[in-house]
Write an enzyme that holds these catalytic residues in place. Structure first.
Site, PDB file in Angstrom:
ATOM      1  N   ASP A  98      82.413  18.506  64.189  1.00  0.00           N
ATOM      2  CA  ASP A  98      81.569  19.668  64.436  1.00  0.00           C
ATOM      3  C   ASP A  98      80.391  19.593  63.474  1.00  0.00           C
ATOM      4  O   ASP A  98      80.579  19.420  62.268  1.00  0.00           O
ATOM      5  CB  ASP A  98      82.365  20.954  64.179  1.00  0.00           C
ATOM      6  CG  ASP A  98      82.111  22.001  65.234  1.00  0.00           C
ATOM      7  OD1 ASP A  98      80.939  22.387  65.393  1.00  0.00           O
ATOM      8  OD2 ASP A  98      83.071  22.442  65.890  1.00  0.00           O
ATOM      9  N   ASP A 203      77.170  22.828  66.879  1.00  0.00           N
ATOM     10  CA  ASP A 203      77.390  24.267  66.915  1.00  0.00           C
ATOM     11  C   ASP A 203      76.089  25.046  67.178  1.00  0.00           C
ATOM     12  O   ASP A 203      75.076  24.785  66.521  1.00  0.00           O
ATOM     13  CB  ASP A 203      77.958  24.693  65.548  1.00  0.00           C
ATOM     14  CG  ASP A 203      78.465  26.116  65.543  1.00  0.00           C
ATOM     15  OD1 ASP A 203      79.396  26.405  66.295  1.00  0.00           O
ATOM     16  OD2 ASP A 203      77.915  26.938  64.775  1.00  0.00           O
ATOM     17  N   GLU A 257      76.539  22.961  71.830  1.00  0.00           N
ATOM     18  CA  GLU A 257      77.043  24.273  72.241  1.00  0.00           C
ATOM     19  C   GLU A 257      75.843  25.174  72.516  1.00  0.00           C
ATOM     20  O   GLU A 257      74.934  25.279  71.693  1.00  0.00           O
ATOM     21  CB  GLU A 257      77.906  24.886  71.150  1.00  0.00           C
ATOM     22  CG  GLU A 257      78.602  26.154  71.631  1.00  0.00           C
ATOM     23  CD  GLU A 257      78.924  27.152  70.522  1.00  0.00           C
ATOM     24  OE1 GLU A 257      79.792  27.994  70.747  1.00  0.00           O
ATOM     25  OE2 GLU A 257      78.292  27.092  69.446  1.00  0.00           O
ATOM     26  N   HIS A 329      88.359  27.547  70.577  1.00  0.00           N
ATOM     27  CA  HIS A 329      88.730  28.456  69.486  1.00  0.00           C
ATOM     28  C   HIS A 329      87.954  29.775  69.530  1.00  0.00           C
ATOM     29  O   HIS A 329      88.192  30.642  68.704  1.00  0.00           O
ATOM     30  CB  HIS A 329      88.450  27.755  68.158  1.00  0.00           C
ATOM     31  CG  HIS A 329      86.990  27.478  67.977  1.00  0.00           C
ATOM     32  ND1 HIS A 329      86.303  26.589  68.780  1.00  0.00           N
ATOM     33  CD2 HIS A 329      86.074  28.006  67.130  1.00  0.00           C
ATOM     34  CE1 HIS A 329      85.035  26.585  68.433  1.00  0.00           C
ATOM     35  NE2 HIS A 329      84.861  27.437  67.432  1.00  0.00           N
ATOM     36  N   ASP A 330      87.014  29.918  70.462  1.00  0.00           N
ATOM     37  CA  ASP A 330      86.185  31.128  70.536  1.00  0.00           C
ATOM     38  C   ASP A 330      86.596  32.097  71.638  1.00  0.00           C
ATOM     39  O   ASP A 330      85.929  33.117  71.823  1.00  0.00           O
ATOM     40  CB  ASP A 330      84.715  30.746  70.768  1.00  0.00           C
ATOM     41  CG  ASP A 330      84.080  30.153  69.530  1.00  0.00           C
ATOM     42  OD1 ASP A 330      84.511  30.495  68.410  1.00  0.00           O
ATOM     43  OD2 ASP A 330      83.146  29.347  69.681  1.00  0.00           O
TER      44      ASP A 330
HETATM   45  C1  GLC Z   1      79.957  28.808  67.423  1.00  0.00           C
HETATM   46  C2  GLC Z   1      81.375  28.499  67.010  1.00  0.00           C
HETATM   47  C3  GLC Z   1      82.011  29.768  66.539  1.00  0.00           C
HETATM   48  C4  GLC Z   1      81.251  30.265  65.346  1.00  0.00           C
HETATM   49  C5  GLC Z   1      79.770  30.421  65.667  1.00  0.00           C
HETATM   50  C6  GLC Z   1      78.983  30.537  64.405  1.00  0.00           C
HETATM   51  O1  GLC Z   1      79.896  29.663  68.502  1.00  0.00           O
HETATM   52  O2  GLC Z   1      82.075  27.882  68.050  1.00  0.00           O
HETATM   53  O3  GLC Z   1      83.370  29.599  66.220  1.00  0.00           O
HETATM   54  O4  GLC Z   1      81.776  31.484  64.927  1.00  0.00           O
HETATM   55  O5  GLC Z   1      79.257  29.305  66.338  1.00  0.00           O
HETATM   56  O6  GLC Z   1      79.015  29.316  63.722  1.00  0.00           O
END
Ligand code: GLC
Ligand code: CA
Length: 562
Positions: A98, A203, A257, A329-330
């Site tokens: 990540d 991310d 992402e 995980h979100d």
């Molecule tokens: C992304 C991650 C998430 C995190 C956010 C801020 O969405 O997947 O878990 O809280 O970014 O870094």
């Protein structure tokens, strides 16, 4: 260096803290991962994505990084990471990390320096602005909300300025417009690539270029009012191109992402000669039971889910490549959202078939292959996730406690973060010590050991699906087409090539469903490839949450087959 072919692959995502505890302190770690590498390989996946495993104060469990070039002591050491990496590679598993570079932790040395003064070497590493004054009142520079915690600005008395944090207070946004910051990012990329990792999941990468004037957002919009000014920003392409150059040198994979990026915008990043990202983690398929965030819940709508699936499938056909996922995980666990805990095995296997045979590279989140479900903890104090806790305190404050907790149960990311259920013994076999976070009480029924022994388990169904996908060229490369897009209970799609046609039929219903073969198909030519019920399927009838994968010869033969 030439890139490996990620399109044939599938990935397993590890959120390490809850994966497996190897040293008996109640926290998942790299020793635990090492011991489970054979298990991961046995699923038939080809790679691992590690959610952050770097040093972090854990305000956002690893997504607030305080050192980009080390491993969190809870999880191990760089040496132990190298061991994991070598063993994974020996098992044929690629490893991607990540890359969290929209923000750091406020405990990162860059930020500790940056907050000290307006003139130091790190003063422009973050986004600092003067206050707005209204008489005597010191106001933040604009009206943006953060996604996790109140307003998006926090005051730094040393500089007498505010810093921007799109996420939690402890996650100050980096100033990517500063070329020095971009050099740092490239240095971090090289550090891990030199160590031998195969690429990155990046991310909230579409947030890294902010509108230079940081204008006010829509005042009445909660949480995301600043988004139009920090998402898909003016210099994003330029920055992604720079990072792409580094990745190219190593043949590394880049998955971005991109919350709320529409497919039309995604095409800019994912297609053409320039292709600055290989795949994108889109959010469309995560909103079939909510509006924008799981905390604004509505009943599950299959047509909405199907529209999201097909929109991305059609738009990227022949141009780009999809990342396929139903969990990470979100988000809460998918059986509890889009399936049925009552029809746990049936809906867990059906959901696998619903997405694994679409065109793209599948991602499977730890525990998803076991059919883990949402946890329902008694009080908000038992929750760990900053976003959950904040949503609880800011949404629906006038509602009775029971109702508010019901929303937490439906929406919390913590449901994806309970320890992985390895067996039916104490702590679900996750750890010999008391785990850092609650174990879902259903671990005696839902666990890996039990499912290993059961031919018809969700775990073994994932294995069958992944094997079939990998062995079948039509499922890998064939065209996608959806039938019955408006049907409220059946998802029916086709994958076709010159050699064959494959139909995937999925029932999202507790009741039996009737369905008809699309035009050009006849029952005679049909060979069943996969079914989530034992025995032979019956064409035209679907049992609760039944999933079928059926094969025919090519269309020219009009459904007949030799
Ligand atoms: C992304 C991650 C998430 C995190 C956010 C801020 O969405 O997947 O878990 O809280 O970014 O870094
Ligand atoms: Ca541990």
């Amino acid at each position: 260096m030439e890139q490996f072919d990620f399109r044939r692959m599938s990935f397993y995502q590890i959120w390490i803290r809850s994966f497996a505890d190897g040293n008996g302190d109640g926290i998942g770690d790299l020793w635990g991962v090492y011991d489970k590498l054979e298990y991961i390989a046995s699923l038939g996946v080809d790679g691992i994505w590690f959610s952050p495993i770097y040093p972090s104060p854990n305000a956002d469990y690893g997504y607030d990084i305080s050192n980009y070039r080390d491993i969190h002591p809870d999880y191990g050491t760089l040496d132990q990471f190298r061991r994991v990496l070598d063993r994974a590679h020996a098992l044929g598993l690629r490893v991607i990390m990540d890359l969290v570079i929209n923000h750091t932790s406020d405990e990162h040395p860059w930020f500790l320096e940056s907050r000290k003064s307006r003139t130091g070497p790190y003063s422009d590493y973050y986004i600092w602005r003067d206050p707005k004054w209204k008489g005597e009142a010191r106001l933040p520079p604009n009206n943006w909300y953060s996604q996790f915690e109140g307003l998006a600005w926090e005051y730094g008395p040393e500089r007498e300025q505010f810093y921007l944090h799109v996420f939690a207070k402890k996650q100050p946004d980096l100033n990517m417009d500063n070329p020095k910051v971009r050099e740092e990012v490239k240095g971090v990329m090289r550090f891990w690539l030199d160590l031998g990792v195969d690429g990155f999941r990046e991310d909230v990468i579409t947030f890294i270029s902010k509108h230079p004037e940081l204008p006010d957002g829509i005042p009445w919009l909660p949480v995301v009012n600043g988004m139009p000014f920090y998402k898909d920003g003016p210099r994003l392409m330029e920055y992604l191109r720079e990072f792409r150059e580094v990745a190219r040198e190593y043949g590394a994979l880049q998955i971005g992402e991109a919350p709320m990026t529409p497919v039309k915008t995604a095409l800019i990043y994912l297609t053409g000669e320039e292709r600055v990202l290989d795949m994108m983690i889109q959010f469309d398929t995560m909103t079939a039971d909510c509006f924008m965030t799981e905390f604004i819940h509505h009943p599950f709508s299959l047509p909405k889910l199907k529209r999201a699936f097909s929109r991305w499938q059609y738009a990227l056909e022949g141009k780009g490549w999809n990342a396929l996922y139903l969990e990470n995980h979100d988000h809460p666990r998918v059986i509890s959202r889009y399936g049925s805990e009552e029809y746990w095995r049936e809906s867990g296997t059906m959901l696998a078939a619903a997405y694994l045979f679409q065109k793209g590279t599948p991602f499977i989140y730890q525990g998803q292959e076991l059919g883990m479900t949402n946890v329902r903890l008694g009080s908000i104090e038992e929750y760990q996730d900053v976003a959950t806790i904040n949503a609880y305190h800011s949404f629906r404050r006038h509602q009775p406690e029971k109702k508010r907790m019901r929303h937490v149960h439906i929406a919390s990311r913590d449901s994806a973060r309970t320890p992985v259920q390895w067996n039916g013994s104490a702590n679900a076999g996750f750890s010999t010590a008391r785990p850092w976070f609650a174990v879902n009480p259903n671990y005696r029924e839902i666990n890996a050991e039990k499912e290993e022994a059961d031919e018809g388990s969700i775990l073994n169904f994932y294995r069958r699906c992944l094997r079939l996908r990998k062995e079948n060229d039509t499922l890998l490369w064939g065209k996608y087409r959806e039938y019955l897009p408006l049907h409220p209970r059946i998802y029916l799609y086709e994958r076709s090539s010159e050699a064959e046609r494959i139909l995937v039929v999925c029932s999202f219903s507790k009741k039996e469903q009737e369905w008809k073969l699309p035009e050009g198909y006849s029952p005679e030519g049909c060979t069943p490839l996969l079914c989530n019920y034992p025995g032979e399927p019956v064409l035209g009838r679907l049992r609760p949450y039944e999933a079928l994968v059926l094969r025919w010869g090519p269309a020219e033969e009009k459904g007949g087959e030799a």
